[in-house]
Design an enzyme around this catalytic site. Structure first.
Site, short mmCIF file in Angstrom:
data_model
loop_
_atom_site.label_atom_id
_atom_site.label_comp_id
_atom_site.label_asym_id
_atom_site.label_seq_id
_atom_site.Cartn_x
_atom_site.Cartn_y
_atom_site.Cartn_z
N CYS A 55 14.56 62.99 130.05
CA CYS A 55 13.62 62.06 130.72
C CYS A 55 12.89 61.21 129.68
O CYS A 55 12.63 60.03 129.90
CB CYS A 55 12.60 62.82 131.56
SG CYS A 55 13.35 63.83 132.85
N ARG A 132 17.70 62.37 139.29
CA ARG A 132 17.55 61.05 138.64
C ARG A 132 18.06 59.98 139.61
O ARG A 132 19.23 59.62 139.60
CB ARG A 132 18.35 61.01 137.33
CG ARG A 132 17.89 62.05 136.34
CD ARG A 132 18.63 62.00 135.03
NE ARG A 132 18.38 63.22 134.30
CZ ARG A 132 17.27 63.49 133.61
NH1 ARG A 132 16.31 62.58 133.52
NH2 ARG A 132 17.12 64.64 132.99
C1 BEZ Z 1 15.55 66.74 130.66
O1 BEZ Z 1 15.78 67.01 129.50
O2 BEZ Z 1 14.98 65.70 130.99
C2 BEZ Z 1 15.97 67.70 131.72
C3 BEZ Z 1 17.16 68.38 131.56
C4 BEZ Z 1 17.57 69.27 132.54
C5 BEZ Z 1 16.80 69.47 133.68
C6 BEZ Z 1 15.62 68.73 133.85
C7 BEZ Z 1 15.20 67.85 132.86
#
Ligand code: BEZ
Length: 218
Positions: A55, A132
């Site tokens: 993110c 997302r």
């Molecule tokens: C992230 O790194 O943004 C992320 C990865 C897996 C699940 C949720 C967030």
């Protein structure tokens, strides 16, 4: 009578070319309603959680492309099931550690109201985080495109910009765009709808390998 969240859920998920679900939400820029964006295009996007690495890369990429979106009359608005305090702290952290200021508002959707309206939570992935999701809403409040990516895959921001260029070119010129189209490349002329139009199409002066397939330059 106020519409309850359950009634909104029952109304179904958003659909293309219908009005985007109206919302009022707390954000890092104060209370915002969908109507506040009327007149601009809006990219409403969700991320799973603040202070997570994928993110963070997405926020940096969106912030870096914000001027390009602005040139096209597009506002950005993020969302996750986190508080405004968390959003503010994370945005400050991104600026401190990566030197990038987050210029757009982020919705604090702690009660999942907006996430529910837009179907951003995919329980098969996570019951507590939004996936997302990207919703492209035009200047009249019509939902024009939706993209869903899983938790593990960061989005391609250039593709989102390309999608805006394609939608705006279609609106302006009444055309469609082929696979992998980029501005400056030839576009698709909508196929003829009658036998007579099909015959005329062959003489129209477009690049026309067959009656249903015509390309032209803008
Ligand atoms: C992230 O790194 O943004 C992320 C990865 C897996 C699940 C949720 C967030």
């Amino acid at each position: 009578m106020d519409t309850t969240i359950q009634e909104k859920v029952n109304a179904g998920f958003p659909r293309l070319n219908e009005p985007a679900p109206a919302f009022e939400a707390e954000t890092t820029h104060g209370t915002l309603r969908l109507a506040d964006f009327q007149g601009s295009w809006l990219i409403l996007f969700s991320h799973p959680a603040d202070f997570t690495p994928v993110c963070t890369t997405e926020f940096i990429a969106f912030a870096e492309l914000a001027p390009e979106f602005k040139k096209r009359g597009v506002e950005l608005c993020g969302l996750s099931i986190d508080s405004t305090f968390s959003h503010i702290a994370w945005a400050r952290n991104i600026e401190e550690h990566f030197g990038v200021k987050i210029p757009f508002p982020i919705i604090a959707d702690l009660n999942k109201e907006v996430a529910t309206l837009y179907g951003m939570v995919m329980p098969g992935e996570s019951k507590t985080e939004t996936s997302r999701c990207v919703f492209v809403i035009d200047h009249k409040g019509i939902l024009r495109a939706m993209i869903y990516y899983p938790l593990t895959t960061g989005r391609n921001m250039q593709e989102i910009l390309r999608l805006i260029d394609a939608l705006q070119a279609s609106d302006k010129h009444g055309i469609a765009t082929p696979a992998d189209w980029k501005p400056g490349e030839k576009v698709i002329v909508p196929p003829p709808k009658t036998t007579e139009e099909a015959e005329e199409r062959m003489k129209a002066g477009y690049e026309t390998p067959d009656w249903y397939f015509s390309k032209k330059s803008l």
